[in-house]
Design a protein around this motif. Structure first.
Motif, PDB file in Angstrom:
ATOM      1  N   ALA A  56       0.415   5.844  -7.483  1.00 14.64           N
ATOM      2  CA  ALA A  56      -0.883   6.215  -8.052  1.00 14.64           C
ATOM      3  C   ALA A  56      -1.109   7.715  -8.062  1.00 14.64           C
ATOM      4  O   ALA A  56      -1.552   8.276  -9.065  1.00 14.64           O
ATOM      5  CB  ALA A  56      -1.998   5.512  -7.291  1.00 14.64           C
TER       6      ALA A  56
ATOM      7  N   THR B 162      -6.448   0.703   0.439  1.00 16.00           N
ATOM      8  CA  THR B 162      -5.772   0.449   1.713  1.00 16.00           C
ATOM      9  C   THR B 162      -6.693   0.637   2.915  1.00 16.00           C
ATOM     10  O   THR B 162      -6.330   0.267   4.029  1.00 16.00           O
ATOM     11  CB  THR B 162      -4.554   1.377   1.874  1.00 16.00           C
ATOM     12  OG1 THR B 162      -5.012   2.732   2.029  1.00 16.00           O
ATOM     13  CG2 THR B 162      -3.642   1.288   0.670  1.00 16.00           C
TER      14      THR B 162
ATOM     15  N   LEU C 295       2.056   1.727  -3.459  1.00 17.99           N
ATOM     16  CA  LEU C 295       0.899   1.836  -4.340  1.00 17.99           C
ATOM     17  C   LEU C 295       0.353   3.252  -4.337  1.00 17.99           C
ATOM     18  O   LEU C 295       0.052   3.828  -5.392  1.00 17.99           O
ATOM     19  CB  LEU C 295      -0.190   0.850  -3.896  1.00 17.99           C
ATOM     20  CG  LEU C 295      -1.472   0.800  -4.720  1.00 17.99           C
ATOM     21  CD1 LEU C 295      -1.183   0.283  -6.115  1.00 17.99           C
ATOM     22  CD2 LEU C 295      -2.514  -0.074  -4.031  1.00 17.99           C
ATOM     23  N   VAL C 296       0.236   3.840  -3.166  1.00 18.48           N
ATOM     24  CA  VAL C 296      -0.282   5.197  -3.064  1.00 18.48           C
ATOM     25  C   VAL C 296       0.677   6.196  -3.696  1.00 18.48           C
ATOM     26  O   VAL C 296       0.268   7.100  -4.433  1.00 18.48           O
ATOM     27  CB  VAL C 296      -0.554   5.557  -1.585  1.00 18.48           C
ATOM     28  CG1 VAL C 296      -0.922   7.024  -1.437  1.00 18.48           C
ATOM     29  CG2 VAL C 296      -1.667   4.678  -1.031  1.00 18.48           C
TER      30      VAL C 296
ATOM     31  N   ALA D 196      -6.299   4.287  -5.032  1.00 19.87           N
ATOM     32  CA  ALA D 196      -5.219   3.583  -4.336  1.00 19.87           C
ATOM     33  C   ALA D 196      -5.344   3.726  -2.832  1.00 19.87           C
ATOM     34  O   ALA D 196      -5.133   2.776  -2.071  1.00 19.87           O
ATOM     35  CB  ALA D 196      -3.866   4.116  -4.815  1.00 19.87           C
TER      36      ALA D 196
ATOM     37  N   THR E  39     -11.672  -4.200  -0.666  1.00 18.84           N
ATOM     38  CA  THR E  39     -10.901  -4.158  -1.899  1.00 18.84           C
ATOM     39  C   THR E  39     -11.757  -4.394  -3.133  1.00 18.84           C
ATOM     40  O   THR E  39     -11.629  -3.670  -4.137  1.00 18.84           O
ATOM     41  CB  THR E  39      -9.774  -5.214  -1.843  1.00 18.84           C
ATOM     42  OG1 THR E  39      -8.992  -5.005  -0.667  1.00 18.84           O
ATOM     43  CG2 THR E  39      -8.897  -5.119  -3.075  1.00 18.84           C
TER      44      THR E  39
ATOM     45  N   LEU F  96      -7.166   7.509  -9.808  1.00 13.45           N
ATOM     46  CA  LEU F  96      -5.971   6.710  -9.496  1.00 13.45           C
ATOM     47  C   LEU F  96      -5.510   6.945  -8.054  1.00 13.45           C
ATOM     48  O   LEU F  96      -5.239   5.990  -7.309  1.00 13.45           O
ATOM     49  CB  LEU F  96      -4.852   7.049 -10.475  1.00 13.45           C
ATOM     50  CG  LEU F  96      -5.064   6.615 -11.925  1.00 13.45           C
ATOM     51  CD1 LEU F  96      -3.978   7.211 -12.829  1.00 13.45           C
ATOM     52  CD2 LEU F  96      -5.061   5.102 -12.042  1.00 13.45           C
TER      53      LEU F  96
ATOM     54  N   SER G  71       0.781  -1.227   0.000  1.00 13.06           N
ATOM     55  CA  SER G  71       0.000   0.000   0.000  1.00 13.06           C
ATOM     56  C   SER G  71       0.823   1.294   0.000  1.00 13.06           C
ATOM     57  O   SER G  71       0.468   2.233  -0.726  1.00 13.06           O
ATOM     58  CB  SER G  71      -0.980   0.002   1.186  1.00 13.06           C
ATOM     59  OG  SER G  71      -0.296  -0.073   2.414  1.00 13.06           O
TER      60      SER G  71
END
Length: 386
Positions: free
Chosen positions: A287, A351, A283-284, A347, A355, A343, A280
């Motif tokens: 994104a 988290t 990912l953040v 993202a 999901t 996006l 996560s």
């Protein structure tokens, strides 16, 4: 993952700090506009530009003053003062941000060459590293033992510092490259900062109020406020441009906030089988900054293939392509906002919430955004056929 509740989180304090930064930026930008005109910091139209009349720039100075005001307010609030008591991250971002705004303001007035600006960016990244804003650990999805999923790579000071310098340079130039339409960089900065702040608050909840998570939320909240306060002056038709002083500051502060949130995260708090939780932070980060960085990489590849300098200007950025398709300036900016928001907040939502539901909502949103983006081209083809 367990849905995040707002109980016990200093959300009101962060909103207050963001509103203070927004209000100060809004009020001071008018003063900075008059100062820029007196100093001759004017963006005259060039072949690659979209605006057709001279417009003052150097708006990043007003944004930085708004950030300073928001930080000062946070220091007076007992809850948010923890961000300063247990970490030097906010101070490092303020000092590094101040230096990069000064460099950008000089460029807004005198147009410094690209290599000098790059040297200044590296220096400002070094300031962040000196104050401890750097990556300490990094999770990779390989090398796990037994039931452990992946492994955590521990970085020494040199490795963490080099990674931080690279991140700052990439983000600073990505935001600088994307600053081509009225309100675009400020809106993307607001979306990225707001998403980073939301992620940091979720991290603050999941880590039981760990004081180490206060700084990134504070940095992101003040940056979001400054971008929001600047937008009324900058949205099409713009009365002032943020210039390099603003775009470089946004890039540096985003690098500082995301590193403060993800670079020091305690991975031992996550379960070894929770791949999404482990991924996560990265990912953040990816994104919320996907569009500016993608535009930067495409520009570098495009220019080097033509045998030009990566810093050479052209009129083939993402926003230019949307204009060529047939979108107006405002619609092109709003479309990029939509893509970035889907996006970035998608993202963050992955988290924090269920999901499967998030993937469906974001997936449908991306499909609709794609359809809206190509409608002018489809319409022109249909008209050509008829």
């Amino acid at each position: 993952m367990t849905p995040v509740t707002t109980a016990g989180l200093p959300i009101r304090e962060y909103i207050l700090v963001g509103l203070i930064a927004a209000t100060l930026t809004f009020l001071l930008t008018g003063v900075i506009r008059r100062l820029a005109i007196r100093l001759g910091a004017i963006a005259n139209p060039r072949a690659r530009d979209v605006h057709v009349i001279p417009i003052p720039r150097m708006g990043g100075v007003g944004m930085y003053l708004g950030v300073v005001g928001g930080m000062a307010m946070a220091h007076q609030l007992p809850v948010l003062r923890r961000a300063f008591d247990f970490s030097l991250d906010p101070v490092g971002v303020l000092i590094g941000g101040g230096v990069i705004v000064l460099i950008g303001a000089l460029d807004d007035r005198f147009e410094i060459d690209a290599w000098t600006k790059l040297a200044g960016q590296v220096m400002c990244a070094g300031i962040l590293v000196i104050f401890g804003v750097q990556w300490n650990v990094f999770w990779v999805p390989w090398g796990g033992n037994g039931d452990a999923l992946g492994s955590v790579v521990t970085l020494d000071n040199n490795q963490g510092g080099l990674l931080m310098v690279l991140l700052v340079v990439v983000l600073v130039n990505a935001l600088n490259f994307v600053d081509g339409l009225d309100g675009l960089a400020a809106g993307l900065g607001f979306i990225a900062a707001a998403a980073t702040c939301a992620f940091s608050l979720g991290l603050l909840h999941s880590q039981g109020g760990d004081v180490g998570v206060y700084p990134p939320a504070l940095i992101a909240a003040t940056l979001a406020g400054a971008c929001l306060g600047f937008l009324p002056h900058n949205f099409q038709p713009a009365k002032i441009f943020m210039g390099d002083s603003g775009s470089m500051m946004i890039g540096l502060m985003l690098a500082g906030a995301t590193t403060s949130a993800s670079g020091k995260i305690s991975y031992t708090r996550f379960g070894g089988s929770d791949a999404l939780a482990l991924l996560s932070p990265l990912l953040v980060v990816v994104a919320v900054l996907f569009l500016p960085v993608l535009d930067l990489l495409m520009a570098v590849v495009r220019r080097t293939r033509r045998g030009e300098s990566p810093f050479a200007a052209d009129k083939m950025h993402l926003h230019h392509r949307l204009l060529e398709i047939g979108h107006s300036q405002r619609r092109a900016v709003l479309l990029i906002y939509l893509w970035a928001g889907l996006l970035g907040f998608g993202a963050v939502s992955v988290t924090l919430f269920d999901t499967t539901a998030v993937f469906w909502i974001v997936g449908v949103g991306l499909v609709l955004a794609g359809i809206v983006s190509v409608i002018p081209r489809l319409r022109s083809r249909n008209q050509g056929v008829s």
